[in-house]
Write an enzyme that holds these catalytic residues in place. Structure first.
Site, PDB file in Angstrom:
ATOM      1  N   GLY A 195      53.502  96.100  32.922  1.00  5.78           N
ATOM      2  CA  GLY A 195      54.711  96.316  33.715  1.00  5.78           C
ATOM      3  C   GLY A 195      55.967  96.329  32.864  1.00  5.78           C
ATOM      4  CG  ASP A 458      51.634  95.393  35.715  1.00  7.42           C
ATOM      5  OD1 ASP A 458      51.919  96.467  35.158  1.00  7.42           O
ATOM      6  OD2 ASP A 458      52.076  94.292  35.353  1.00  7.42           O
ATOM      7  N   PRO A 459      48.010  97.753  37.421  1.00 11.77           N
ATOM      8  CG  PRO A 459      47.044  99.837  37.000  1.00 11.77           C
ATOM      9  CD  PRO A 459      48.303  99.047  36.782  1.00 11.77           C
ATOM     10  CG  HIS A 460      47.508  94.199  33.614  1.00 14.49           C
ATOM     11  ND1 HIS A 460      47.853  94.560  32.336  1.00 14.49           N
ATOM     12  CD2 HIS A 460      48.642  93.719  34.162  1.00 14.49           C
ATOM     13  CE1 HIS A 460      49.137  94.296  32.121  1.00 14.49           C
ATOM     14  NE2 HIS A 460      49.634  93.794  33.219  1.00 14.49           N
ATOM     15  CE1 TYR A 489      49.931 111.849  15.116  1.00 14.45           C
ATOM     16  CE2 TYR A 489      52.230 112.390  14.683  1.00 14.45           C
ATOM     17  CZ  TYR A 489      51.280 111.543  15.219  1.00 14.45           C
ATOM     18  OH  TYR A 489      51.663 110.420  15.860  1.00 14.45           O
ATOM     19  CB  SER A 512      47.143 104.897  19.345  1.00 16.58           C
ATOM     20  OG  SER A 512      47.200 105.892  18.359  1.00 16.58           O
TER      21      SER A 512
HETATM   22  C1  LIG Z   1      54.357  90.917  35.748  1.00 17.88           C
HETATM   23  C2  LIG Z   1      55.610  91.591  36.063  1.00 17.88           C
HETATM   24  C3  LIG Z   1      56.234  92.436  35.138  1.00 17.88           C
HETATM   25  C4  LIG Z   1      55.738  92.600  33.732  1.00 17.88           C
HETATM   26  O1  LIG Z   1      54.501  93.114  33.658  1.00 17.88           O
HETATM   27  P1  LIG Z   1      53.540  92.883  32.388  1.00 17.88           P
HETATM   28  O2  LIG Z   1      52.343  93.598  32.816  1.00 17.88           O
HETATM   29  O3  LIG Z   1      53.365  91.417  32.223  1.00 17.88           O
HETATM   30  O4  LIG Z   1      54.215  93.496  31.206  1.00 17.88           O
HETATM   31  C5  LIG Z   1      57.372  93.103  35.537  1.00 17.88           C
HETATM   32  N1  LIG Z   1      57.880  92.931  36.772  1.00 17.88           N
HETATM   33  C6  LIG Z   1      57.323  92.123  37.675  1.00 17.88           C
HETATM   34  C7  LIG Z   1      57.933  91.995  39.024  1.00 17.88           C
HETATM   35  C8  LIG Z   1      56.171  91.421  37.354  1.00 17.88           C
HETATM   36  O5  LIG Z   1      55.614  90.605  38.256  1.00 17.88           O
END
Ligand SMILES: *Cc1c(COP(=O)(O)O)cnc(C)c1O
Length: 713
Positions: A195, A458-460, A489, A512
């Protein structure tokens, strides 16, 4: 080899290249990858995860084995005529065996160390914003990882680049940026490391778009395009002031760029158009803020063109990437205006309005206004629809800006709002499914996301896929050309680029990057569709669980009210619950904080103690006087915690009290408990009569009593 044999062989090789293994164009690979394929039966929650006891171990083992074997076959069958390079004799040589012996020892040592890691998979882990990862996420990741594609360019990842583009469009669809294939092609979304970088990219692009019309004006003057107009009144651009130009809407700014190019090119005969286009593009590029740099760009705007220092507007509950980013992009973290929260920990819309009015009257350029959907500490959802409405109103008054929605945490919850055909669900239907969630405001806010310019998700996090996988989605994909860089390149050596060959690396902040992440997110979204049947099922449940947790806290609070105060101080907007503890009768903030810290010390990760000694793991946050609206916090202290609000003071005041040794009762922050209910299994029974939430609640009074005794309160 005889001549004819040689010839035959060459011919074979030639044919091989041309017919048997053609260089697949992305469109062709895409056709092989069928549709959006989303399974149209609702997901079964318990089939999605390995499970707290690895209940699904056999299934996962089978999948992983298949993935690995399949990869092995792939290697063997790539030019099967090539001989192996590692022989059995070598494999049984002394050196080889000794190496493997050592390797295994090191591996087991590593596996041993990993046992001290945090059991995110357990329903007893109700701390930070992570929990189980989905089987699809894990298997998809490992499957692609074995191939090690690099999604920086098509040539290094012909398959996973397409998956990434497809993922971008699926997310765009979930957010309502488009519904037809054609509309979605007009959006631009891709995977980032997280994120943070997604937010950075939104700033990068917003800044580029904001000042684009000025670049167009200079370029139009250079090319003598006097009839180029912009905005709803079709004002000639060459006569517009810098202030007027930067207050075109982002879409109007991008339209203007297109018209500038068309306008110039249209005067040329067919065979000269391509060259003319290149010329117009190159002149425009020279004039943009991203190529000139802030200093050169702003210092040539003189007299009535002169601009004040631009700002960004973010919520007080912002993630700290909003502090880092503006510094990186030359906007300056001091130019970031933080709008205080209201009683529900959402950005106060009255105060936002005030800031925008101020910007309009003082002619301060606003690059971007950020709203959060699922704030990091509270899971709060800003009224995105109101921000959108405000922009429409301000635009007519002469002020415009990009709207970014930071839905890093809450974004996937948008799946709850879409039916299997991608249409918006009705509020009553949702409330029936998800235990009363969402409220009318939350519903309106999620609907409003479709009118923002960009969204971080954030998928994670709530996508339940392994790190690293964030994503950014832009509603108007044309914006990507503003930040495009050529990297010859990476673009491959062949002369002609096929239009389908997508080089993601050209348009993004990173270079990358793991194609495995794209495969992981892709497979997850195939198996767990981005609608009510998939992610909606899990996340709607977590929202309902958060409400259950909240209600349980209120019940315990009732039961122990004579001795303790237990206060979840707002109803969860998503699936995070924040709460406070105090000893009834204590009116000192420092005592309340110490009491909380004591309780927390048994509920946190402690490097000194094995993680198995923790019955539950929660997380905490601190609301500082400066970072949160002190009016709201003082009200909570006074009305709900029985603490004298005067004890809550700014940090510098606290430091000077400390110097005099007079801090009794005072503090500059409030210690807050934070529970993220991402794990869908918290409502499963852990004993015959209690689920995990009930168990946590059952133990709570004992914890409070213990802390009180230890601290002699
Ligand atoms: C977690 C979060 C982020 C940052 O995301 P990362 O994946 O940790 O880099 C940004 N904004 C909000 C609201 C979040 O909860």
């Amino acid at each position: 080899m005889s001549n004819s044999e040689q010839e035959k062989r060459e011919l074979q090789e030639f044919n091989f290249e041309d017919t048997i293994m053609p260089h697949l164009l992305s469109g062709e690979v895409g056709a092989l990858l069928s549709g959006d394929g989303s399974a149209q039966t609702p997901v079964v929650q318990k089939a999605l995860f390995l499970g707290p006891k690895s209940e699904n171990a056999d299934l996962v083992e089978k999948l992983l084995l298949q993935v690995f074997r399949d990869h092995v076959y792939w290697r063997r069958n790539f030019h099967p005529e090539d001989p192996p390079v590692i022989s059995h004799a070598e494999q049984y040589s002394k050196g080889f065996l000794a190496f493997w012996g050592n390797f295994e020892r090191e591996l087991f040592a590593l596996l041993g160390r990993l046992k001290s890691d945090i059991p995110f998979f357990s329903p007893r882990y109700i701390g930070h914003m992570l929990s189980e990862t989905s089987i699809a996420g894990i298997v998809g990741y490992i499957a692609a990882m074995l191939y090690n594609p690099n999604n920086v360019s098509w040539e290094a990842s012909p398959v996973t680049t397409l998956l990434e583009i497809q993922v971008g469009r699926m997310l765009a669809k979930m957010f309502g940026f488009g519904s037809t294939e054609e509309e979605l092609e007009g959006t631009w979304g891709h995977i980032t490391s997280g994120g943070t970088v997604a937010n950075f990219e939104s700033i990068w692009v917003a800044k580029g778009v904001k000042f684009l019309p000025i670049a167009v004006r200079y370029s139009a003057r250079e090319l003598d395009l006097t009839d180029l107009t912009a905005g709803p009144d079709n004002t000639p651009v060459t006569r517009m002031s810098a202030w007027e130009l930067i207050n075109l809407n982002p879409v109007e700014a991008l339209d203007l760029k297109d018209r500038y190019l068309q306008n110039y090119v249209s005067a040329f005969p067919e065979d000269e158009k391509e060259e003319a286009l290149a010329e117009a593009v190159s002149i425009l590029k020279e004039n943009t803020i991203l190529s000139m740099g802030d200093h050169a760009f702003f210092s040539r705007l003189k007299g009535k063109d002169e601009l004040n220092v631009p700002i960004m507007i973010v919520p007080q509950t912002m993630h700290y990437s909003w502090e880092k980013g503006p510094g990186i992009f030359g906007i300056g973290s001091k130019q970031v205006k933080r709008i205080p929260i209201d009683r529900y920990f959402r950005t106060d819309m009255i105060l936002l309005r005030r800031e925008l009015d101020r910007a309009l009257s003082k002619r301060i350029p606003v690059i971007q206004v950020v709203g959060v959907v699922g704030s990091t500490e509270e899971g709060a959802v800003d009224p995105i629809h109101t921000i959108v409405k405000m922009r429409n109103e301000m635009r007519s008054a002469g002020l415009s800006f990009s709207i970014h929605c930071d839905a890093a945490y809450g974004g996937y919850m948008a799946a709850c709002f879409r039916d299997r055909n991608g249409a918006l669900r009705s509020l009553p239907d949702m409330q029936v499914d998800y235990g009363g969630w969402p409220s009318r405001n939350i519903y309106a806010s999620f609907c409003g996301m479709s009118e923002t310019d960009s969204i971080t998700v954030d998928p994670h996090k709530t996508g339940y896929v392994p790190y690293s996988a964030g994503a950014i989605v832009f509603r108007d994909g044309r914006c990507k050309e503003l930040v495009a860089q050529e990297a010859p390149y990476a673009l491959g050596g062949r002369e002609k680029q096929h239009p389908h060959e997508i080089h993601i690396g050209k348009y993004i902040m990173e270079g990358s990057k793991a194609g495995a992440s794209a495969a992981s997110v892709f497979l997850s979204s195939q198996v767990i569709p981005l609608n009510e049947q998939g992610y909606g099922k899990i996340l709607g449940r977590t929202a309902a669980n958060a409400k259950t947790f909240y209600n349980h806290l209120l019940e315990v609070a009732d039961a122990v009210g004579d001795e303790f105060k237990i206060v979840p101080f707002f109803q969860p907007d998503t699936n995070i619950v924040d709460y406070l503890f105090n000893v009834t009768g204590n009116d000192k903030l420092d005592v309340m904080n110490r009491f909380s810290l004591k309780i927390y010390s048994k509920l946190c990760i402690d490097p000194e103690r094995p993680v198995q000694t923790r019955r539950f793991i929660v997380s905490h946050t601190e609301f500082g006087y400066e970072n949160y609206n002190p009016i709201v916090l003082k009200q909570i202290l006074k009305e709900q915690m029985g603490v004298k609000p005067g004890y809550f003071i700014p940090a510098d005041e606290f430091i000077s009290k400390k110097a005099k040794g007079k801090t009794d009762g005072y503090d500059d922050h409030i210690f807050v408990f934070r529970t993220t209910l991402m794990n869908p299994f918290v409502v499963e029974k852990v004993t015959p009569d209690k689920n995990y939430i009930e168990m946590f609640m059952h133990e709570l009074p004992v914890r409070l009593k213990h802390a009180r005794t230890v601290l002699k309160l």
